[in-house]
Design an enzyme around this catalytic site. Structure first.
Site, PDB file in Angstrom:
ATOM      1  N   GLU A 280      30.196  50.907  18.880  1.00 28.19           N
ATOM      2  CA  GLU A 280      29.206  50.412  19.966  1.00 28.19           C
ATOM      3  C   GLU A 280      29.968  49.036  19.204  1.00 28.19           C
ATOM      4  O   GLU A 280      30.363  48.580  18.355  1.00 28.19           O
ATOM      5  CB  GLU A 280      28.098  50.021  18.987  1.00 28.19           C
ATOM      6  CG  GLU A 280      27.587  50.971  18.357  1.00 28.19           C
ATOM      7  CD  GLU A 280      26.367  51.398  19.267  1.00 28.19           C
ATOM      8  OE1 GLU A 280      25.829  51.024  20.174  1.00 28.19           O
ATOM      9  OE2 GLU A 280      26.220  52.756  19.414  1.00 28.19           O
TER      10      GLU A 280
ATOM     11  N   CYS B 280      25.054  41.299  20.947  1.00 27.99           N
ATOM     12  CA  CYS B 280      25.459  42.742  21.751  1.00 27.99           C
ATOM     13  C   CYS B 280      24.602  43.017  22.792  1.00 27.99           C
ATOM     14  O   CYS B 280      24.817  43.678  23.479  1.00 27.99           O
ATOM     15  CB  CYS B 280      25.873  43.873  21.057  1.00 27.99           C
ATOM     16  SG  CYS B 280      24.815  44.700  20.118  1.00 27.99           S
TER      17      CYS B 280
HETATM   18  P1  NAP Z   1      35.482  42.655  15.728  1.00 29.77           P
HETATM   19  O1  NAP Z   1      36.253  41.165  15.245  1.00 29.77           O
HETATM   20  O2  NAP Z   1      36.123  43.168  16.124  1.00 29.77           O
HETATM   21  O3  NAP Z   1      34.929  42.846  14.343  1.00 29.77           O
HETATM   22  C1  NAP Z   1      34.115  44.051  14.186  1.00 29.77           C
HETATM   23  C2  NAP Z   1      34.881  44.335  12.872  1.00 29.77           C
HETATM   24  O4  NAP Z   1      35.987  45.596  12.260  1.00 29.77           O
HETATM   25  C3  NAP Z   1      34.981  43.355  11.381  1.00 29.77           C
HETATM   26  O5  NAP Z   1      33.887  43.983  10.073  1.00 29.77           O
HETATM   27  C4  NAP Z   1      36.025  43.412  11.196  1.00 29.77           C
HETATM   28  O6  NAP Z   1      36.514  42.264  10.008  1.00 29.77           O
HETATM   29  C5  NAP Z   1      36.744  45.122  11.458  1.00 29.77           C
HETATM   30  N1  NAP Z   1      37.805  44.848  11.938  1.00 29.77           N
HETATM   31  C6  NAP Z   1      39.075  43.823  12.031  1.00 29.77           C
HETATM   32  N2  NAP Z   1      40.214  44.612  12.702  1.00 29.77           N
HETATM   33  C7  NAP Z   1      40.563  45.948  11.649  1.00 29.77           C
HETATM   34  C8  NAP Z   1      41.201  46.479  11.725  1.00 29.77           C
HETATM   35  N3  NAP Z   1      42.094  45.908  11.808  1.00 29.77           N
HETATM   36  N4  NAP Z   1      40.813  47.633  10.875  1.00 29.77           N
HETATM   37  C9  NAP Z   1      39.576  47.752  10.023  1.00 29.77           C
HETATM   38  N5  NAP Z   1      38.818  46.851  10.476  1.00 29.77           N
HETATM   39  C10 NAP Z   1      38.554  45.864  11.155  1.00 29.77           C
HETATM   40  O7  NAP Z   1      34.076  42.166  16.511  1.00 29.77           O
HETATM   41  P2  NAP Z   1      33.561  40.791  15.802  1.00 29.77           P
HETATM   42  O8  NAP Z   1      33.218  39.309  15.632  1.00 29.77           O
HETATM   43  O9  NAP Z   1      32.936  40.689  14.043  1.00 29.77           O
HETATM   44  O10 NAP Z   1      31.899  40.995  16.289  1.00 29.77           O
HETATM   45  C11 NAP Z   1      31.530  40.975  17.775  1.00 29.77           C
HETATM   46  C12 NAP Z   1      31.765  42.112  19.085  1.00 29.77           C
HETATM   47  O11 NAP Z   1      30.683  43.213  18.459  1.00 29.77           O
HETATM   48  C13 NAP Z   1      31.127  41.784  20.113  1.00 29.77           C
HETATM   49  O12 NAP Z   1      31.688  41.980  20.970  1.00 29.77           O
HETATM   50  C14 NAP Z   1      29.849  42.423  19.813  1.00 29.77           C
HETATM   51  O13 NAP Z   1      29.710  43.162  21.474  1.00 29.77           O
HETATM   52  C15 NAP Z   1      30.414  43.398  19.389  1.00 29.77           C
HETATM   53  N6  NAP Z   1      28.801  44.156  19.417  1.00 29.77           N
HETATM   54  C16 NAP Z   1      28.374  45.087  19.712  1.00 29.77           C
HETATM   55  C17 NAP Z   1      26.956  45.682  18.622  1.00 29.77           C
HETATM   56  C18 NAP Z   1      26.801  46.680  19.037  1.00 29.77           C
HETATM   57  O14 NAP Z   1      25.715  47.440  18.524  1.00 29.77           O
HETATM   58  N7  NAP Z   1      27.113  47.819  20.557  1.00 29.77           N
HETATM   59  C19 NAP Z   1      26.548  45.112  17.525  1.00 29.77           C
HETATM   60  C20 NAP Z   1      26.919  43.968  17.507  1.00 29.77           C
HETATM   61  C21 NAP Z   1      28.228  43.280  18.183  1.00 29.77           C
HETATM   62  P3  NAP Z   1      36.805  41.482   9.509  1.00 29.77           P
HETATM   63  O15 NAP Z   1      35.692  40.559  10.025  1.00 29.77           O
HETATM   64  O16 NAP Z   1      37.286  41.778   8.423  1.00 29.77           O
HETATM   65  O17 NAP Z   1      37.899  40.997  10.669  1.00 29.77           O
END
Ligand code: NAP
Length: 520
Positions: free
Chosen positions: A256, A293
């Site tokens: 997602e 999102c």
């Molecule tokens: P993100 O930076 O991609 O991080 C998401 C998750 O991935 C966090 O728990 C992060 O952990 C983890 N992560 C990052 N790099 C990783 C790796 N190499 N290995 C394992 N885990 C890793 O996204 P965000 O800034 O938290 O969220 C914002 C984004 O989420 C937006 O683009 C939004 O559109 C999207 N979103 C989508 C939905 C949906 O349902 N479609 C819902 C909500 C948000 P750490 O925090 O520890 O780095």
């Protein structure tokens, strides 16, 4: 300052090194720290395999549904505490925090009620059976069985409680143990939610484990029967999908991700449908400070009506009070992190090269009730681009904040749908109007670009909750850029955690195994 812990192999683990700070985004004061240093991820997998999985599979669907009901109740009982943590660690107003916290307990409660109808048979029949030969001596029936692996849930920062609960509801009901990993920046709220569930002794040991901080080598350990369900940015998703072990084992990965959702006003829309459009757009831009999102990022309006719409939206957005949610006059809190503010400033500047700002400033502001110069505040910002195709960045750059761009179209359903499609796949598209022929044409033209189509009309205006709500009854997920994933949606959400098996044999035997004994 609180040190967050992970809940692994039946105990709470506290790291003593490698901490990342968590802050109050309204004041920039540190509120907690998190690290998963010292967690043995091999043991995490082992614990889920040997304890959580067998314990869950020994329960019927009805018994697993009852676990969800208890989880929902436990979270509801701690609602005020979770809302306060949400304010402290994510900067939400009460209303925005409730969207996360109540969304979590509501989703668990809905899956509990729905899951109780699935009965006691270990195999879950899917759809109708079918005769495969000249007689019922050879019959086929699809059934679902829990996957004998581990579900790893990696969540985004914006929904620390709902993100945990909506994924957990489906995995636990399906019969799969899970490891949940909240985004570190807002893990304080998720840690408490899991602590509440664990302390209440609701789920069998090993069914839920929590990792606060990095996933270490956990993802390298996933194999053919495991599941990775990820929510976050498209960039992170791309790196996770490419992991060699996930590709080699065809590990199920559900994503997602980003979404440049559009709200579309059909030509000549008036009355309740038009009012709903304005209310929804303002809410979907500003709820959770636009960090959803499903938030509206693009607003498509017939060219002849765009001036009037711009004026109304600008007026409504100007009424939003941005500041520290501890101040009761504040209606929108700060962005969640310094990184979010930095990305928002850069993203808005990029949009402004192809569009112009018509409401807000596109700059950081001081927050009401917050010290000058401190806090990640950004007031709602509306842009307008008159060359829709030329403004390529508007369809590419997700600014995860209260930022959206007004775009004109020629009034035809085909034009509006084509513009929605320029973003390469969205979670939700909302459309407002009462002309059924126009709406039918739009639905058929836009359908392949979006996971959900929310139609606002005179008939729905009294009940429609807003396009941003991902409801457990219907699909959450979207094609392409939105990740291509499928969550929630009743049985759709369960499917990720279950293996579909085509059961073949004589009809009485197949019916008996599928729990359809006595079926005609
Ligand atoms: P993100 O930076 O991609 O991080 C998401 C998750 O991935 C966090 O728990 C992060 O952990 C983890 N992560 C990052 N790099 C990783 C790796 N190499 N290995 C394992 N885990 C890793 O996204 P965000 O800034 O938290 O969220 C914002 C984004 O989420 C937006 O683009 C939004 O559109 C999207 N979103 C989508 C939905 C949906 O349902 N479609 C819902 C909500 C948000 P750490 O925090 O520890 O780095």
């Amino acid at each position: 300052m609180k040190t967050l812990r992970s809940y692994v192999y039946g105990k709470w683990h506290q790291a003593d090194t490698g901490f990342a700070p968590l802050v109050n985004p309204a004041s920039e004061e540190p509120v907690a720290r998190a690290s998963s240093a010292g967690v043995d991820f091999g043991r995490v997998m082992e614990h889920a395999h040997t304890q959580g999985g067998p314990a869950l599979r020994a329960l019927s669907f009805v018994e697993r549904a009852n676990l969800l009901k208890e989880m929902s109740r436990a979270l509801r009982e701690h609602r005020d505490e979770l809302l306060e943590l949400s304010r402290l660690n994510t900067g939400t107003t009460k209303a925005s925090g409730a969207f996360d916290v109540d969304g979590a307990s509501g989703t668990l409660a809905w899956y509990a009620g729905w899951g109780r109808r699935l009965g006691d048979n270990p195999l879950l029949a899917e759809g109708d059976g079918v005769q495969l030969a000249r007689s019922e001596g050879f019959w086929g029936q699809h059934v679902l069985v829990p996957r004998r692996g581990v579900a790893v849930h990696v969540n985004a920062f914006n929904f620390p409680v709902w993100g945990f609960a909506e994924k957990a509801a489906c995995a636990l009901l399906a019969g799969m143990p899970l490891v949940t990993k909240p985004a570190t920046a807002t893990a304080m709220v998720a840690e408490r939610a899991v602590e509440i569930v664990v302390a209440a002794g609701i789920v069998p040991e090993g069914a839920i484990q929590l990792v606060c901080g990095s996933t270490g080598d956990l993802l390298d350990r996933l194999g053919p029967l495991d599941v990775l369900a990820f929510t976050g940015s498209a960039d992170t998703a791309a790196t996770l999908r490419d992991r060699p072990n996930l590709r080699r084992h065809n590990t199920r990965v559900n994503v997602e991700a980003d979404s440049l959702n559009a709200a579309v006003l059909a030509p000549g829309t008036a009355g309740a449908a038009r009012d709903l459009f304005v209310t929804d757009v303002v809410r979907e831009m500003t709820q959770k400070s636009g960090q959803k999102c499903t938030a509206v990022r693009r607003i498509l309006v017939p060219a002849g009506e765009i001036g009037a719409v711009q004026e109304v939206l600008a007026g409504r957005l100007a009424e939003v009070v941005t500041g520290d949610p501890a101040d009761e006059t504040v209606t929108m809190g700060p962005l969640a992190t310094a990184q979010q503010l930095e990305d928002t400033l850069a993203g808005t500047a990029e949009l402004a090269r192809s569009a112009h700002v018509v409401a807000g400033t596109g700059q950081r502001v001081d927050g009401v009730g917050a010290p000058a110069g401190l806090g990640y505040f950004f007031a709602p910002t509306l842009l307008r681009a008159d060359d829709v195709r030329g403004a390529e960045v508007v369809h590419r750059r997700e600014v995860f904040a209260p930022v959206a761009t007004l775009l004109p179209y020629d009034g035809t359903a085909a034009d509006a749908a084509a513009f929605v499609g320029l973003a390469g796949g969205t979670l939700v598209t909302s459309v407002y109007g009462d002309d059924e022929d126009w709406l039918a044409a739009f639905a058929s033209d836009v359908g392949s670009f979006t996971g959900r189509l929310y139609v606002g009309s005179e008939g729905s205006a009294g009940d429609a909750p807003g396009s941003g709500i991902a409801m457990p009854q219907t699909l959450h997920g979207g094609p392409g850029r939105a990740g291509g994933g499928e969550e929630l949606g009743g049985s759709v959400g369960l499917g990720l955690y279950m293996q579909r098996v085509a059961l073949q044999g004589s009809r009485p035997l197949v019916d008996r195994l599928a729990g359809r004994a006595g079926a005609e």
